[in-house]
Design an enzyme around this catalytic site. Sequence first.
Site, PDB file in Angstrom:
ATOM      1  N   ASP A 170       0.866  -1.247   0.093  1.00 53.75           N
ATOM      2  CA  ASP A 170       0.004   0.055   0.051  1.00 53.75           C
ATOM      3  C   ASP A 170       0.902   1.242   0.114  1.00 53.75           C
ATOM      4  O   ASP A 170       1.988   1.252   0.390  1.00 53.75           O
ATOM      5  CB  ASP A 170      -0.695  -0.081   1.184  1.00 53.75           C
ATOM      6  CG  ASP A 170      -1.937  -1.020   1.336  1.00 53.75           C
ATOM      7  OD1 ASP A 170      -1.878  -1.903   0.563  1.00 53.75           O
ATOM      8  OD2 ASP A 170      -2.753  -0.943   1.904  1.00 53.75           O
ATOM      9  N   HIS A 217       3.642  -2.281   3.079  1.00 54.27           N
ATOM     10  CA  HIS A 217       3.914  -0.841   2.654  1.00 54.27           C
ATOM     11  C   HIS A 217       5.269  -0.906   1.847  1.00 54.27           C
ATOM     12  O   HIS A 217       6.110  -0.818   2.392  1.00 54.27           O
ATOM     13  CB  HIS A 217       3.906   0.056   3.624  1.00 54.27           C
ATOM     14  CG  HIS A 217       2.439   0.205   4.196  1.00 54.27           C
ATOM     15  ND1 HIS A 217       2.147  -0.788   5.401  1.00 54.27           N
ATOM     16  CD2 HIS A 217       1.242   0.960   4.115  1.00 54.27           C
ATOM     17  CE1 HIS A 217       0.981  -0.797   5.743  1.00 54.27           C
ATOM     18  NE2 HIS A 217       0.417   0.364   5.082  1.00 54.27           N
TER      19      HIS A 217
HETATM   20 ZN   LIG Z   1      -2.742   2.974   3.287  1.00 55.68          ZN
END
Ligand SMILES: [Zn+2]
Length: 472
Positions: free
Chosen positions: A275, A432
Amino acid sequence: MKRKGRIRFPRKTVEKRILVAVIFFLVFGFFLACFLLTPKITLKGNLQEVVNVGSKYKEKGYKASYFKQNLNNMVIVKGKVNTKKQGVYSLYYSVKKGPFTAKAKRIVEVKDIEKPEITLKGEKDTKICPGTKYEEEGFEAKDNVDGDLTKEVKVKDAKDKIIYQVKDKSGNERKIVRTIVEKDDTPPMIELVDGENVFAYQGEGYQEAGYQAKDNCSGDVTNKVFITGEVDTNKLEDQTLTYEVMDEYENRQEVKRVVHIIHHNSPGTIYLTFDDGPKQGTTNVILDILKEENVKATFFVTGSGPDELIKREYDEGHTVGLHTYSHNYGTVYQSVDSYFKDLQAVHDRVQNITGYDSRIIRFPGGSSNTISKRYQQGLMTTLTKEVIARGYSYYDWNLESGDAGTLTSAEAIYQNVISHLSKNRVNMILMHDIKSYTRDALKKIIVYGKENGYHFEKITPQTEMMKQRINN
Ligand SMILES: [Zn+2]
């Protein structure tokens, strides 16, 4: 002898006549002088004006002069016009120069010359179902002086039209007409139970969720709905059904439903999902590792980072998902509209870069987030349904790498991930790609997965959604 043909006036009479003439000229001269020496005033506009009650009276003005001298600013106007009250008002204008004064007068009549207004509820040109009678939808009448005159309205039914008439106390009359045509040109409405996007599992039966069709004139026409298209769940692709219906006046309606064929998640699968990127320095290295290991992953991108990294993700066979453009909670969770505006922005970014119409999304904070409560109660309950209705699928996670929380070393992230992997379920891992320790842990995670019998997949439109519990 007498002389003829000559009249002789007595001398006295002649003198008298000369005297009369002199006096005449003196008097005439006096008045002429007075006339010439008196200033002049003329009014602009009419000497008799009519003004609507309640409106503003606007003085049209005047012109006052004495020979070539302008005397406008010496004019005195007496009298007032009260436009709030009906009546006849006089205005007196005068201008003085030496002993001479010029005068003028204007009469202003204030009266109600405005017609009442009638407003109709419903359409002015109304269509009714054939064979039915028009039912009055209502109206209102208002007058500038008399106020509400709705009760005074006379309604006349003239078969193909209805005439509404009303008069105010001053006799101003308003007449309007509503035309009535017996015609049905409104198509029926079809409502699909479960909406225009539904899911069916590969190789399993497809169960029609149902529908309802209603028409303004024909009533319930559900049994007239005709469905074209078939669902073959053995084909792993979106399939479209068309629902068609016609009312008794041949007004046709059609809606489509897309049946998305998805596969069950097979236990032991790992979905690497990244993400918040892309970001130069981390995403590019992650892409290098994935290429070396021949593993496909899913990137939920935002509005940040360089375009070329999104292009690389796509070109190298990964899935580019949508995470919202701003990733700002206060913006994306402000309202349903605000969320979709932000989602559309990142959708368009991805489409512009790759040409790919991505329908795969992840909510910032996941669908279980509670932060959206700050902005709108019940928002996630609405959004999770609405994204599907609009053709998107959303994916939460069931394994947190920890890189968004307390873990800040590659080793800690690696240990955390491998200790939570399970062969008995799918493993959708939240990571991430903007974090350096995630980048540095990735290679070891992949190697561990391969050595321990896991297989890696990217999310596709055929991937079953991963849904967390909704808390708002
Ligand atoms: Zn996020």
